[in-house]
Motif scaffolding. Structure first.
Motif, PDB file in Angstrom:
ATOM      1  N   PRO A   5     -51.851 -10.933 -17.798  1.00 41.12           N
ATOM      2  CA  PRO A   5     -50.649 -11.576 -18.345  1.00 41.12           C
ATOM      3  C   PRO A   5     -49.875 -12.279 -17.237  1.00 41.12           C
ATOM      4  O   PRO A   5     -49.625 -11.704 -16.174  1.00 41.12           O
ATOM      5  CB  PRO A   5     -49.848 -10.418 -18.929  1.00 41.12           C
ATOM      6  CG  PRO A   5     -50.339  -9.209 -18.213  1.00 41.12           C
ATOM      7  CD  PRO A   5     -51.758  -9.482 -17.821  1.00 41.12           C
ATOM      8  N   ILE A   6     -49.516 -13.518 -17.479  1.00 43.03           N
ATOM      9  CA  ILE A   6     -48.758 -14.294 -16.497  1.00 43.03           C
ATOM     10  C   ILE A   6     -47.286 -14.221 -16.870  1.00 43.03           C
ATOM     11  O   ILE A   6     -46.902 -14.522 -17.996  1.00 43.03           O
ATOM     12  CB  ILE A   6     -49.246 -15.754 -16.455  1.00 43.03           C
ATOM     13  CG1 ILE A   6     -50.717 -15.787 -16.028  1.00 43.03           C
ATOM     14  CG2 ILE A   6     -48.388 -16.576 -15.506  1.00 43.03           C
ATOM     15  CD1 ILE A   6     -51.309 -17.149 -15.999  1.00 43.03           C
ATOM     16  N   LYS A   7     -46.491 -13.804 -15.926  1.00 45.36           N
ATOM     17  CA  LYS A   7     -45.060 -13.644 -16.163  1.00 45.36           C
ATOM     18  C   LYS A   7     -44.357 -14.987 -16.096  1.00 45.36           C
ATOM     19  O   LYS A   7     -44.865 -15.952 -15.527  1.00 45.36           O
ATOM     20  CB  LYS A   7     -44.486 -12.672 -15.139  1.00 45.36           C
ATOM     21  CG  LYS A   7     -45.116 -11.304 -15.219  1.00 45.36           C
ATOM     22  CD  LYS A   7     -44.752 -10.452 -14.046  1.00 45.36           C
ATOM     23  CE  LYS A   7     -45.542  -9.161 -14.120  1.00 45.36           C
ATOM     24  NZ  LYS A   7     -45.665  -8.512 -12.838  1.00 45.36           N
ATOM     25  N   GLU A   8     -43.189 -15.057 -16.676  1.00 42.53           N
ATOM     26  CA  GLU A   8     -42.412 -16.293 -16.702  1.00 42.53           C
ATOM     27  C   GLU A   8     -42.030 -16.709 -15.284  1.00 42.53           C
ATOM     28  O   GLU A   8     -41.476 -15.914 -14.514  1.00 42.53           O
ATOM     29  CB  GLU A   8     -41.140 -16.083 -17.533  1.00 42.53           C
ATOM     30  CG  GLU A   8     -40.336 -17.337 -17.762  1.00 42.53           C
ATOM     31  CD  GLU A   8     -41.050 -18.342 -18.641  1.00 42.53           C
ATOM     32  OE1 GLU A   8     -40.852 -19.551 -18.406  1.00 42.53           O
ATOM     33  OE2 GLU A   8     -41.802 -17.921 -19.532  1.00 42.53           O
ATOM     34  N   GLU A  10     -44.048 -17.269 -12.810  1.00 42.72           N
ATOM     35  CA  GLU A  10     -44.927 -16.727 -11.777  1.00 42.72           C
ATOM     36  C   GLU A  10     -45.835 -17.822 -11.217  1.00 42.72           C
ATOM     37  O   GLU A  10     -46.326 -18.683 -11.951  1.00 42.72           O
ATOM     38  CB  GLU A  10     -45.783 -15.601 -12.353  1.00 42.72           C
ATOM     39  CG  GLU A  10     -46.665 -14.933 -11.334  1.00 42.72           C
ATOM     40  CD  GLU A  10     -47.502 -13.821 -11.923  1.00 42.72           C
ATOM     41  OE1 GLU A  10     -48.016 -13.016 -11.143  1.00 42.72           O
ATOM     42  OE2 GLU A  10     -47.645 -13.766 -13.145  1.00 42.72           O
ATOM     43  N   ARG A  14     -50.534 -16.458  -7.318  1.00 44.64           N
ATOM     44  CA  ARG A  14     -50.315 -15.018  -7.361  1.00 44.64           C
ATOM     45  C   ARG A  14     -51.081 -14.379  -8.522  1.00 44.64           C
ATOM     46  O   ARG A  14     -51.676 -13.320  -8.391  1.00 44.64           O
ATOM     47  CB  ARG A  14     -48.825 -14.722  -7.477  1.00 44.64           C
ATOM     48  CG  ARG A  14     -48.475 -13.299  -7.276  1.00 44.64           C
ATOM     49  CD  ARG A  14     -46.947 -13.136  -7.239  1.00 44.64           C
ATOM     50  NE  ARG A  14     -46.578 -11.918  -6.592  1.00 44.64           N
ATOM     51  CZ  ARG A  14     -46.393 -11.750  -5.303  1.00 44.64           C
ATOM     52  NH1 ARG A  14     -46.546 -12.773  -4.484  1.00 44.64           N
ATOM     53  NH2 ARG A  14     -46.056 -10.595  -4.793  1.00 44.64           N
ATOM     54  N   ALA A  15     -51.073 -15.069  -9.663  1.00 45.92           N
ATOM     55  CA  ALA A  15     -51.807 -14.566 -10.829  1.00 45.92           C
ATOM     56  C   ALA A  15     -53.312 -14.588 -10.552  1.00 45.92           C
ATOM     57  O   ALA A  15     -54.034 -13.663 -10.941  1.00 45.92           O
ATOM     58  CB  ALA A  15     -51.474 -15.398 -12.056  1.00 45.92           C
ATOM     59  N   ARG A  18     -54.194 -11.623  -8.446  1.00 42.06           N
ATOM     60  CA  ARG A  18     -54.256 -10.399  -9.242  1.00 42.06           C
ATOM     61  C   ARG A  18     -55.562 -10.349 -10.033  1.00 42.06           C
ATOM     62  O   ARG A  18     -56.175  -9.293 -10.162  1.00 42.06           O
ATOM     63  CB  ARG A  18     -53.071 -10.318 -10.203  1.00 42.06           C
ATOM     64  CG  ARG A  18     -51.787  -9.928  -9.525  1.00 42.06           C
ATOM     65  CD  ARG A  18     -50.709  -9.539 -10.506  1.00 42.06           C
ATOM     66  NE  ARG A  18     -50.363 -10.651 -11.379  1.00 42.06           N
ATOM     67  CZ  ARG A  18     -50.166 -10.540 -12.691  1.00 42.06           C
ATOM     68  NH1 ARG A  18     -50.270  -9.399 -13.283  1.00 42.06           N
ATOM     69  NH2 ARG A  18     -49.847 -11.602 -13.405  1.00 42.06           N
TER      70      ARG A  18
END
Length: 64
Positions: A5-8, A10, A14-15, A18
């Motif tokens: 899940p990609i955060k708002e 982000e 970085r994603a 992960r």
């Protein structure tokens, strides 16, 4: 299937980092490599014995 899940707000790098870390932990690549070619059971056993001897040697050297 891996879901990251990609955060708002982000960063995509970085994603991706992960995702790569999670992919490495699943050992999918290693499974694909082992299925690609057949390895005889005797060769697998010999590799395990050699690894055990190596680790035992490290532990012995540490105790001296």
């Amino acid at each position: 299937m891996l879901i990251i899940p990609i955060k708002e707000g982000e960063n995509i790098d970085r994603a991706l980092k992960r995702f790569k870390r999670k992919f490495d932990r699943t050992q999918t690549k290693r499974q694909l490599q082992t299925r690609k070619q057949f390895t005889k059971p005797s060769v697998l056993r010999r590799a395990q014995i050699q690894k055990a001897q190596y680790v035992q040697g490290l532990r012995d050297a540490e105790n001296i």
